[in-house]
Design an enzyme around this catalytic site. Structure first.
Site, PDB file in Angstrom:
ATOM      1  N   HIS A 245      62.052   5.273  24.704  1.00 21.67           N
ATOM      2  CA  HIS A 245      62.142   6.124  23.512  1.00 21.67           C
ATOM      3  C   HIS A 245      63.065   5.519  22.458  1.00 21.67           C
ATOM      4  O   HIS A 245      63.548   6.232  21.575  1.00 21.67           O
ATOM      5  CB  HIS A 245      62.663   7.509  23.892  1.00 21.67           C
ATOM      6  CG  HIS A 245      61.919   8.158  24.998  1.00 21.67           C
ATOM      7  ND1 HIS A 245      60.574   8.429  24.909  1.00 21.67           N
ATOM      8  CD2 HIS A 245      62.310   8.577  26.232  1.00 21.67           C
ATOM      9  CE1 HIS A 245      60.171   8.997  26.053  1.00 21.67           C
ATOM     10  NE2 HIS A 245      61.206   9.087  26.857  1.00 21.67           N
TER      11      HIS A 245
ATOM     12  N   HIS B   8      55.884  11.120  26.873  1.00 21.24           N
ATOM     13  CA  HIS B   8      55.716  10.282  28.064  1.00 21.24           C
ATOM     14  C   HIS B   8      54.251  10.135  28.407  1.00 21.24           C
ATOM     15  O   HIS B   8      53.886   9.972  29.574  1.00 21.24           O
ATOM     16  CB  HIS B   8      56.423  10.915  29.273  1.00 21.24           C
ATOM     17  CG  HIS B   8      57.851  11.207  29.052  1.00 21.24           C
ATOM     18  ND1 HIS B   8      58.292  12.425  28.606  1.00 21.24           N
ATOM     19  CD2 HIS B   8      58.947  10.436  29.177  1.00 21.24           C
ATOM     20  CE1 HIS B   8      59.612  12.388  28.483  1.00 21.24           C
ATOM     21  NE2 HIS B   8      60.027  11.195  28.816  1.00 21.24           N
TER      22      HIS B   8
END
Lengths: 343, 343
Positions: B58, B231
């Protein structure tokens, strides 16, 4: 295969890019919609004005680098197309503060032509200009490995393309101008940065132009294009997938050799994402670059890692090395406050 | 189709991400390799320590937000996997400066569990902690349109996912801690930010995990997934390609409604690229968001546009709104100096 995007209308994208920048950073920049340019917000001190620009699609370049310590104005063209001479000259007039204007131009035919005419228009208005031509892409010097390279004789070739070294030129000249350097001095400094710079890029997937259904060129699943440009130009060699260390070494070697970098030398390094690389991959590229240069006795004095000179959504990266002098590092470290670069 | 990348080894990517960050920003951060965490460089004043972390992939979250005015330590796990409780507790001890530690945790089962155990370990060392759980993703509240939604009863569901509102929590709590606020006050402030926030994301193409040949899910050429997680979690609805204004309105409506935003309200807006969006597209999204909210009498007080909470190379974006109070805006505006956010 169609590549989906938020819009296929380049003109809308460019226009909203300007309004968004102003809305997000009203303390840093102001915009003119017609003609389109971005200018430093608020009262600018009497200093050499730095003006750059070029085709859109490379954001945050150049509009994101307007502000204290970098550009005074940036003129975006349509996607991958030069702004007009009229637009550039209007921005020069708006940014000028009686000490002349430095024009920072990436070496593409349209940009060179339009900035040149803009400089003439500025001269008619009594504004002195100097131009720094940025031509750092060493891939342009290399013959395509499969023999399908440029067929023109050297004297007719447009020369090296300008890519991510423009960041170093804008940052270092911007700091010098902010500190009060005159036009001739800032121009000489900019040319010195260009002569000390080299860049090489690779791509795992080409960019897709807004409105197009396909990437600018096709690559097989296990192919990596070396020496790509930032407008979908093909590179000089297709290589197979390999370990990161091997890929970064192959990318860096021609840059290092071109600059004659060896033991005891130091560089400013820009590890630049072209649009769709992950942060982790850019960090890995930086890590491998560090190892490659370190093994050759070359120190990285300063590093910039991130998306700075993109090519729309190209999945790839470029590595730029600038041979570092104390003066370059000092100006690199000077404060900067722009939408895309602040320290 | 195989998606090419610079490396398919997640562990190498995460490790080089840390060394790269330290090499590029030695003035801002230091790292520990084993256990792996990033910590603010130099002497930190006596203040509440802010510690966050979570799975890698991320970037720049969370490691890029360590520094003055934001986090004191960040603990990266493997790609999309929580760091261990031991690693987190080690980082808490290293960052602690006798005024307690605020743990900022995105709402995922692994993170919640490991931060909770880490808080117990910290307590055994006499370190007081408070936890702010970030759960801003409104898509988690929505039933999948085709009926294939969560089958668990509400009481057994893990609740909303935590996504880009974590930036606002880290920035606002970081400023308060820097200004000397105590642990209870900073924790209450963080919870207030969470309750004032909502996020919704869309994707044109899913992310591809390092080592995988295919994206996390498939989408047709004209399909856009609404309500995706960070995700590779599927969203709640597949929509056809449409004009940008229509897409951004559809994305923003559930966030606006969830927060009950209407005429006279103001927000802090985060227009966040998930990995492979172009700068022009993010600007267009911001522009359309501005128009959508403006038409409903909602003012954007502050905006952040860029890649801040990515999902590897996902081609998509998220919009986060935080209902703005004067206090939030004042703390948002306070100086910050981290690798990924500086003003």
């Amino acid at each position: 295969m169609s590549i989906r995007s938020l819009a296929d209308d380049g003109a809308t994208l460019v226009a909203s890019g300007l309004t968004s920048l102003q809305r997000a950073h009203p303390d840093l920049v102001a915009i003119s919609e017609e003609p389109a340019y971005v200018i430093r917000a608020g009262a600018t001190p009497a200093k050499v004005a730095l003006v750059s620009g070029g085709g859109s699609g490379h954001e945050p370049l150049h509009t994101g680098f307007v502000g204290m310590g970098m550009l005074d104005a940036a003129v975006p063209g349509a996607v991958f197309a030069s702004p007009t001479a009229f637009d550039i000259s209007t921005a020069i007039r708006a940014a000028h503060r009686d000490r002349g204007a430095l024009l920072i131009v990436k070496n593409y035919t349209g940009d060179v032509l339009n900035f040149s005419i803009a400089a003439e228009l500025a001269a008619e208005d009594g504004i002195a200009t100097e131009t720094v031509l940025v031509d750092d892409d060493v891939a342009t010097d290399l013959q395509r490995v499969d023999g399908a390279g440029p067929s023109q004789p050297d004297s007719h070739r447009p020369g090296r393309r300008g890519t991510a070294a423009v960041i170093a030129v804008e940052k270092i000249c911007g700091a010098a101008a902010e500190a009060g350097a005159g036009l001739a001095e800032v121009a000489a400094l900019g040319r010195d940065v260009v002569h000390s710079s080299g860049t090489m890029a690779l791509a795992f997937r080409a960019c897709t132009h807004p409105g197009d259904d396909r990437p600018a060129f096709d690559l097989g699943d296990d192919e990596i294009e070396f020496g790509v440009g930032i407008h979908g130009e093909r590179g000089v060699e297709v290589r197979p997938r390999a370990q990161a260390g091997e890929l970064i070494a192959a990318l860096t070697a021609p840059v290092q050799e071109g600059l004659g970098l060896g033991r005891g030398d130091a560089v400013i390094a820009i590890v630049n994402g072209l649009g769709a690389m992950t942060g982790l991959e850019l960090s890995l590229a930086h890590h491998e670059l560090d190892g490659y240069l370190g093994a050759r006795g070359v120190t990285i004095a300063r590093t910039l890692v991130g998306n700075y000179v993109t090519s729309l959504d190209m999945r790839g990266l470029s590595i730029t090395l600038v041979r570092a002098t104390d003066r370059f590092v000092e100006l690199w470290d000077a404060p900067v406050r722009t939408p895309a670069l602040t320290w």
